[in-house]
Write a protein that holds these residues in place. Structure first.
Motif, short mmCIF file in Angstrom:
data_model
loop_
_atom_site.label_atom_id
_atom_site.label_comp_id
_atom_site.label_asym_id
_atom_site.label_seq_id
_atom_site.Cartn_x
_atom_site.Cartn_y
_atom_site.Cartn_z
N LYS A 283 46.27 27.60 41.37
CA LYS A 283 47.04 27.73 42.62
C LYS A 283 46.63 26.71 43.69
O LYS A 283 47.11 26.78 44.82
CB LYS A 283 46.96 29.15 43.17
CG LYS A 283 47.45 30.21 42.19
CD LYS A 283 47.28 31.60 42.69
CE LYS A 283 47.63 32.61 41.60
NZ LYS A 283 47.36 33.98 41.99
N ASP B 111 53.84 36.98 40.44
CA ASP B 111 54.32 36.30 41.64
C ASP B 111 55.81 35.99 41.55
O ASP B 111 56.32 35.12 42.25
CB ASP B 111 53.52 35.02 41.87
CG ASP B 111 53.61 34.52 43.31
OD1 ASP B 111 54.12 35.26 44.18
OD2 ASP B 111 53.19 33.38 43.57
N SER C 175 52.12 43.61 41.74
CA SER C 175 52.70 42.43 42.38
C SER C 175 52.64 42.49 43.90
O SER C 175 52.23 41.55 44.55
CB SER C 175 54.14 42.24 41.91
OG SER C 175 54.73 41.14 42.56
N ARG D 57 49.26 41.68 45.68
CA ARG D 57 48.62 40.37 45.50
C ARG D 57 48.76 39.55 46.77
O ARG D 57 49.80 39.49 47.40
CB ARG D 57 49.24 39.63 44.32
CG ARG D 57 49.06 40.35 42.99
CD ARG D 57 49.54 39.51 41.84
NE ARG D 57 48.67 38.37 41.60
CZ ARG D 57 47.55 38.43 40.89
NH1 ARG D 57 47.16 39.58 40.38
NH2 ARG D 57 46.80 37.37 40.71
N ILE E 105 49.11 33.84 46.35
CA ILE E 105 50.40 33.48 45.76
C ILE E 105 50.47 31.99 45.46
O ILE E 105 49.68 31.20 45.97
CB ILE E 105 51.55 33.90 46.70
CG1 ILE E 105 51.43 33.16 48.03
CG2 ILE E 105 51.57 35.40 46.90
CD1 ILE E 105 52.60 33.39 48.96
#
Length: 715
Positions: free
Chosen positions: A136, A191, A291, A294, A297
């Motif tokens: 990420k 995500d 989801s 979280r 991202i």
């Protein structure tokens, strides 16, 4: 109403450093994807330069040329109006990365480096590339000036990001990342990513495809989504054969699967899927709870492309693709197809005059000949199916622009040459079998005796030393016996190369020399049951990674499938080198000479390489297996077998340093060149391990005696 999108993935037969050829195949795959109505096309790993460039990845030129070819691709008019996922190596901040470039209409959206590199077995990616060990995370990348002129961009995003379109989110996963415990598709699915692409360079091994497809289907069975798997196919210049099988999976079920083995350089498969199927599947899972919790991202890069142009309008002509069962080949079929395709690529890319094989009348050289026959069959089938590239290649190889073969025998007559190199130790049966097989498959065959040559060499030795060696059965020593066998085997290698160079000339053909084929199987290589620099020394070996057991099954299958009854005679014959004289009381036998069976060798090989066992742990595992019915071996017997294997493995390990490059088909291959990196000078007695084995044997005997005493006392 449905959100229908059509997407495509492909198999490409790329060749290391063949930049222009690779470019043309990539562009052709894009054309075919667009023709099938796809809005997204995914290609194999490092498809621009070829996956198997090996130490060429250390050369800066390779990266420069890759960018040049990439510029040709995105500026080509046929590559517009489709989202492209292309594999390419890139240097960023002086580090080399294995990357994917996502682009649309000559605009680069993302350069996505590979997070986890393949670095075991045949793979050495960390020798060349740096892993992007920062999920990420992203940076800016300065494009080369000539690329900036094409894209009208100076800097683009470089890192682990996802693409967002009008109706969905798309993320990338590259080959090895699917096989890791923390695969990126898990985080991406949480995500909101609905389409996963996987660009791969995965090679063929017998029975491996089910493992690969199990992982791919499991990825979306657990997370939901659409998975596009693309793979290289063919031999890109080394021992590996990449076995394609590009596939599209929806929620754990296959909707499209390309062929695993084929002579087609470009194969594109597509599927129309409904994104609503992904969303409804995911809504049945508890993943939504994970989801929303979280915080880490992905950065989304927006692309103004409408993958589903009919999402608000019902169109009865757009039909989602149905699921289908996964297609697998039997191991016997894999042997018939994989090495045959590999041989075809070597032949057409080396542009030599064909193949030469010393055909001994035994099952190994028989299997090699049948694989060449399978290659000829594939060529004929491809031509009948309209494959113009294959037709052009066969006409180029034969130097005959009018040659259109109708049978595999017509091809073999021009490109395949065999020879039985007999001596006084050869039997009539092996000579006849070799001749009959060559006739059935159409090979140009020569039957010869080389006793004069063998006698001449022995005479030279006798004149020089005053001593003449004799075979053991006539009173000679083991040293003399082995030397007399080896000189026959080595002279066959010398004759093989002589015939390979001159046979086309004797037939008034201007096709150049022939490639010499080896025919030593993986078990013989493991045991070292071959002569160094004998007729197993060749240019390439299609069976060097295949076990004797699998070769027998292949021959039994080919007898029926290829309608070759002669193969039954090879199956039922006793394996023998025929290097010692045959008498009324003695016929040389491979398994007796080796002191172990081929089935035992296969088990030793898997424990040594795949299970990473040394002598002691191998003994313990085999004792538990072989002390049970039907073998019922004692601990002493198992220990003797294990010690014998390791002794001969060690004293013959040096032979692996000179082995012919072989088609890789087994995980327990002892190929020293890249796959099995072990020293070739080892103490063959393994004294410490042997001592520990003896201690365990004594402990087992003591326990057995105690049990027997207790049983007697109870009675």
């Amino acid at each position: 109403m449905g959100h229908y999108i059509t997407i495509a993935t492909c198999n490409l037969n790329q060749w290391a450093l063949d930049f222009e050829g690779n470019r043309d195949r990539i562009i052709e795959s894009i054309r075919q994807a667009k023709k099938q109505g796809a809005k997204l096309r995914v290609g194999p790993e490092l498809e621009i330069c070829g996956y198997g460039c090996l130490d060429h990845f250390s050369e800066s030129d390779l990266y420069q040329h890759s960018w040049e070819i990439y510029g040709d691709i995105i500026s080509h008019p046929d590559t517009k109006d489709i989202l492209l996922d292309i594999g390419i190596p890139i240097i960023h901040k002086s580090n080399k990365y294995n990357c994917r470039i996502i682009s649309y209409n000559a605009k680069i959206l993302l350069i996505r480096p590979k997070l986890y590199l393949a670095n075991d077995g045949n793979y050495r990616e960390m020798r060349y590339f740096t892993p992007w060990n920062r999920p990420k995370y992203f940076e800016e990348y300065q494009l080369p000036k000539f690329i900036s002129k094409i894209t009208q961009q100076s800097r683009v995003t470089f890192g682990d990001c996802v693409i967002e379109t009008f109706e969905t989110r798309l993320g990338c996963e590259t080959c090895e990342e699917l096989f890791t415990p923390q695969s990126p598709h898990i985080d991406m699915s949480l995500d909101g990513v609905e389409i996963f692409t996987n660009s791969s360079g995965s090679h063929h091994e017998l029975r491996k495809l089910d493992t690969r497809l199990e992982l791919i289907t499991e990825a979306t069975k657990k997370c939901g989504g659409v998975y596009l798997y693309s793979n290289q196919r063919g031999c890109d210049g080394d021992r590996l054969y990449y076995d394609g099988c590009a596939a599209i999976i929806l929620n754990g079920k296959v909707v499209a699967q390309a062929s695993q083995f084929s002579l087609n350089d470009v194969e594109v498969v597509s599927a129309t899927i409904d994104l609503d199927d992904v969303r409804s599947y995911r809504n049945q899972k508890s993943a939504s709870l994970q989801s929303v919790n979280r915080k880490d991202i992905y950065k989304s890069l927006y692309c103004e492309i409408d993958l589903s142009p009919t999402s608000n309008v019902f169109n009865p002509l757009i039909v989602p693709t149905s699921t289908r069962p996964i297609r697998y080949h039997l191991p016997e079929e894999e042997i018939a197809l994989g090495p045959a395709c590999w041989l075809w690529d070597y032949l057409r890319r080396s542009k030599t005059g064909g193949y030469f094989l010393p055909l001994s009348g035994g099952i190994d050289s028989c299997a090699t000949a049948v694989i060449v026959h399978s290659m000829c069959r594939l060529v004929v089938e491809a031509i009948k199916d309209g494959n113009k590239q294959v037709l052009n290649d066969i006409q180029s190889l034969t130097h005959d622009s009018n040659f259109i073969p109708n049978t595999p025998q017509e091809i073999a007559e021009k490109l395949f040459h065999t020879s039985f190199m007999g001596t006084e130790n050869s039997s009539k049966e092996t000579r006849t079998r070799a001749k009959e097989l060559a006739k059935k498959i159409g090979a140009y065959h020569i039957d010869l005796n080389m006793d004069t040559l063998v006698g001449a060499v022995i005479s030279v030795f006798e004149v020089a030393t005053g001593k003449k060696p004799i075979f053991k059965i006539f009173g000679g020593s083991q040293t003399e016996n082995l030397a007399l066998q080896n000189i026959q085997a080595r002279l066959r290698m010398v004759l093989s190369y002589l015939f390979a160079q001159l046979l086309p000339w004797t037939r008034n053909k201007s096709t150049g020399g022939l490639l010499v084929l080896g025919s030593a199987n993986v078990d013989e290589c493991l045991r070292g049951y071959l002569t160094k620099y004998d007729c197993s020394s060749a240019d390439i070996n299609p069976i060097g990674g295949i076990s004797k057991t699998d070769l027998k099954r292949f021959i039994a299958w080919a007898e029926i499938k290829f309608e070759l009854p002669i193969l039954n005679e090879f199956l039922t014959a006793t394996p023998t080198a025929e290097l010692e004289p045959i008498t009324e009381n003695y016929v040389q036998s491979d398994e007796i000479d080796m002191g172990m069976t081929y089935d035992e060798l296969s088990r030793f090989g898997r424990l040594r390489k795949v299970d990473k066992c040394g002598p002691l742990s191998m003994f313990i595992k085999l004792y538990h297996e072989w002390s049970q019915p039907p073998l019922n071996l004692t601990a002493e017997q198992v220990a003797e077998k294990v010690k014998r294997f390791w002794f001969f493995y060690a004293i013959n390990r040096h032979k692996m340093t000179t082995m012919t490059p072989a088609y890789h088909a087994e995980q327990y291959s002892p190929d020293d060149n890249r796959f099995d990196l072990r020293p070739f000078l080892i103490n063959p007695r393994f004294p410490h391990a042997s001592k520990k084995i003896d201690e365990v044997v004594e402990d087992i005997k003591r326990r057995e005696e105690e049990i027997q005493k207790n049983n007697i006392s109870v009675e």
